[in-house]
Design a protein around this motif. Structure first.
Motif, PDB file in Angstrom:
ATOM      1  N   ASN A 122       0.836  -1.192   0.000  1.00  0.00           N
ATOM      2  CA  ASN A 122       0.000   0.000   0.000  1.00  0.00           C
ATOM      3  C   ASN A 122       0.874   1.246   0.000  1.00  0.00           C
ATOM      4  OD1 ASN A 122      -2.026   1.826   0.270  1.00  0.00           O
ATOM      5  ND2 ASN A 122      -2.822   1.025   2.190  1.00  0.00           N
ATOM      6  N   PHE A 123       0.798   1.996  -1.085  1.00  0.00           N
ATOM      7  CA  PHE A 123       1.533   3.257  -1.213  1.00  0.00           C
ATOM      8  C   PHE A 123       0.658   4.339  -0.593  1.00  0.00           C
ATOM      9  CE2 PHE A 123       2.535   7.064  -3.814  1.00  0.00           C
ATOM     10  CZ  PHE A 123       3.892   7.158  -3.569  1.00  0.00           C
ATOM     11  N   ALA A 124       0.997   4.783   0.640  1.00  0.00           N
ATOM     12  CA  ALA A 124       0.111   5.689   1.380  1.00  0.00           C
ATOM     13  C   ALA A 124       0.676   7.103   1.402  1.00  0.00           C
ATOM     14  CB  ALA A 124      -0.083   5.186   2.801  1.00  0.00           C
ATOM     15  N   VAL A 125      -0.199   8.070   1.110  1.00  0.00           N
ATOM     16  CA  VAL A 125       0.213   9.469   0.975  1.00  0.00           C
ATOM     17  C   VAL A 125      -0.757  10.362   1.743  1.00  0.00           C
ATOM     18  CG1 VAL A 125       0.510  11.367  -0.666  1.00  0.00           C
ATOM     19  CG2 VAL A 125       1.279   9.083  -1.285  1.00  0.00           C
ATOM     20  N   ALA A 126      -0.212  11.318   2.486  1.00  0.00           N
ATOM     21  CA  ALA A 126      -1.041  12.282   3.221  1.00  0.00           C
ATOM     22  C   ALA A 126      -0.835  13.660   2.636  1.00  0.00           C
ATOM     23  CB  ALA A 126      -0.655  12.294   4.703  1.00  0.00           C
ATOM     24  N   GLY A 127      -1.854  14.509   2.765  1.00  0.00           N
ATOM     25  CA  GLY A 127      -1.731  15.874   2.276  1.00  0.00           C
ATOM     26  C   GLY A 127      -2.618  16.815   3.056  1.00  0.00           C
ATOM     27  N   HIS A 128      -2.265  18.099   3.028  1.00  0.00           N
ATOM     28  CA  HIS A 128      -3.061  19.113   3.711  1.00  0.00           C
ATOM     29  C   HIS A 128      -4.397  19.298   3.018  1.00  0.00           C
ATOM     30  CE1 HIS A 128      -0.725  20.935   6.904  1.00  0.00           C
ATOM     31  NE2 HIS A 128       0.365  20.830   6.153  1.00  0.00           N
ATOM     32  N   ARG A 129      -5.458  19.406   3.803  1.00  0.00           N
ATOM     33  CA  ARG A 129      -6.749  19.761   3.250  1.00  0.00           C
ATOM     34  C   ARG A 129      -6.809  21.277   3.083  1.00  0.00           C
ATOM     35  NH1 ARG A 129     -11.988  17.622   4.496  1.00  0.00           N
ATOM     36  NH2 ARG A 129     -13.476  18.567   3.095  1.00  0.00           N
ATOM     37  N   ARG A 130      -6.430  21.977   4.139  1.00  0.00           N
ATOM     38  CA  ARG A 130      -6.431  23.439   4.119  1.00  0.00           C
ATOM     39  C   ARG A 130      -5.075  23.942   4.591  1.00  0.00           C
ATOM     40  NH1 ARG A 130      -9.635  26.909   1.445  1.00  0.00           N
ATOM     41  NH2 ARG A 130     -11.807  26.317   1.559  1.00  0.00           N
ATOM     42  N   THR A 131      -4.799  25.174   4.270  1.00  0.00           N
ATOM     43  CA  THR A 131      -3.511  25.836   4.525  1.00  0.00           C
ATOM     44  C   THR A 131      -2.394  25.153   3.738  1.00  0.00           C
ATOM     45  OG1 THR A 131      -2.794  24.596   6.487  1.00  0.00           O
ATOM     46  CG2 THR A 131      -4.237  26.475   6.862  1.00  0.00           C
ATOM     47  N   TYR A 132      -1.291  25.779   3.627  1.00  0.00           N
ATOM     48  CA  TYR A 132      -0.142  25.278   2.860  1.00  0.00           C
ATOM     49  C   TYR A 132      -0.534  24.918   1.428  1.00  0.00           C
ATOM     50  CZ  TYR A 132       2.489  25.335   7.139  1.00  0.00           C
ATOM     51  OH  TYR A 132       3.108  25.759   8.280  1.00  0.00           O
ATOM     52  N   GLY A 133      -1.264  25.818   0.779  1.00  0.00           N
ATOM     53  CA  GLY A 133      -1.604  25.618  -0.617  1.00  0.00           C
ATOM     54  C   GLY A 133      -2.857  24.793  -0.840  1.00  0.00           C
ATOM     55  N   ASP A 134      -3.512  24.370   0.201  1.00  0.00           N
ATOM     56  CA  ASP A 134      -4.773  23.597   0.105  1.00  0.00           C
ATOM     57  C   ASP A 134      -4.710  22.448  -0.891  1.00  0.00           C
ATOM     58  OD1 ASP A 134      -5.596  25.685   1.716  1.00  0.00           O
ATOM     59  OD2 ASP A 134      -6.724  26.697   0.149  1.00  0.00           O
ATOM     60  N   PRO A 135      -3.695  21.570  -0.873  1.00  0.00           N
ATOM     61  CA  PRO A 135      -3.605  20.554  -1.937  1.00  0.00           C
ATOM     62  C   PRO A 135      -4.819  19.625  -2.025  1.00  0.00           C
ATOM     63  CG  PRO A 135      -2.040  20.105  -0.164  1.00  0.00           C
ATOM     64  CD  PRO A 135      -2.568  21.474   0.071  1.00  0.00           C
ATOM     65  N   PHE A 136      -5.369  19.234  -0.888  1.00  0.00           N
ATOM     66  CA  PHE A 136      -6.493  18.286  -0.909  1.00  0.00           C
ATOM     67  C   PHE A 136      -7.809  18.967  -0.532  1.00  0.00           C
ATOM     68  CE2 PHE A 136      -3.797  14.204  -0.293  1.00  0.00           C
ATOM     69  CZ  PHE A 136      -3.683  14.080  -1.662  1.00  0.00           C
ATOM     70  N   LYS A 137      -7.965  20.228  -0.941  1.00  0.00           N
ATOM     71  CA  LYS A 137      -9.179  20.957  -0.589  1.00  0.00           C
ATOM     72  C   LYS A 137     -10.416  20.249  -1.146  1.00  0.00           C
ATOM     73  CE  LYS A 137     -10.187  24.642  -2.784  1.00  0.00           C
ATOM     74  NZ  LYS A 137     -10.545  25.920  -3.363  1.00  0.00           N
TER      75      LYS A 137
END
Lengths: 229, 53
Positions: A122-137
């Motif tokens: 399992n290739f697991a990746v986390a990202g910011h929802r908000r702040t720091y460019g909102d990648p996973f908004k």
């Protein structure tokens, strides 16, 4: 008396200004800094790849038929670029090794100890929802069948989302297991897990999507179909 | 507080205004560069992983 009133009101104004500035910092300035850092990371990856030193033991590195053990990802270093057409035609973010706060400020973060890109597990990746460019908004807009495309400079990996967004609690670490719990997968395979926080501005829950590796092609074959418009 | 600072700045009103502007910018810089990056992790926006609790 007048001095006291004046001091208190000055203090209140100062405090208010401070709070406004902090909001500006969190909502705006972290985004400016993160956008700069992310495009830096992507530029660096492109430069590295164009020099031909992929740092991953050749084209067979992350492929299903990998024979030799590839070089491990270096902590805090970017090693791949992720594209998710559903989040926008121009949405692309670097993926870095490790999930520290400093890493998450520069891009998406690969959980250490989870599978390699395109590898078994399992290739697991986390990202910011908000702040720091909102990648996973727009994370909740992801749907079954959506493509998650990654490249490590030697190959394109197209994952297809099977389930999600699934809401869980922060302690539910089984969601990034090699065969993730509650994902519906029953057999070992080549999976991808994305995690972010939920609600949008909170941290009480996490949102998860799972995907399986759908296809792989060398970079010489051009962009995968999922990215063509 | 601000009145006290104003009275203790040197020069005429123009110089005082200029010095206060520089002071304000310096404070904002320190806040953005050092204070806010320290305070920001205390907010929940960084908790996006499933294993660090």
């Amino acid at each position: 008396m007048r001095v006291i009133v004046r001091s208190v009101s000055e203090l209140c104004i100062t405090l208010g200004t401070l709070i406004v500035l902090f909001v500006v910092y969190v909502l705006f300035w972290t985004g400016v800094r993160a956008d700069g850092a992310m495009s830096d990371q992507i530029d660096r990856l492109h430069r590295q790849w164009s020099r031909g030193s992929v740092g991953q033991a050749g084209a067979a590195g992350g492929r299903p038929a990998a024979a030799a053990e590839p070089e491990p990802y270096r902590a805090g270093r970017a090693f791949a670029i992720m594209y998710i057409p559903r989040l926008g035609a121009t949405w692309n973010k670097p993926v870095l090794e490790g999930t520290g706060r400093d890493v998450l400020a520069k891009g998406l973060a690969h959980y250490r100890g989870t599978a390699r890109l395109g590898g078994r597990g399992n290739f697991a990746v986390a990202g910011h929802r908000r702040t720091y460019g909102d990648p996973f908004k727009d994370f909740p807009r992801l749907r079954r069948g959506d493509a998650v495309v990654l490249t490590d400079g030697t190959a394109w990996f197209t994952y297809r989302i099977d389930k999600g967004p699934y809401k869980t609690v922060p302690t539910d670490v089984e969601v990034i297991d090699p065969v993730p719990r509650t994902s519906g997968y029953t057999r070992p395979g080549r999976y991808l897990t994305l995690t972010t926080c939920d609600p949008e501005w909170g941290h009480s829950h996490r949102l998860i999507v799972w995907a399986h590796l759908d296809s792989t092609q060398p970079v010489e074959a051009g962009e995968p179909k999922a990215l063509r418009r | 507080m601000y009145g006290w600072i104003w009275r203790h700045l040197p020069g005429n009103a123009w110089v005082k205004a200029l010095v206060s502007l520089v002071l304000v910018l310096a404070v904002v810089y320190v806040l953005f560069q050092y204070v806010f990056p320290w305070a920001e992790p205390l907010l929940p926006f960084n908790d996006v992983t499933v294993d660090n609790q």
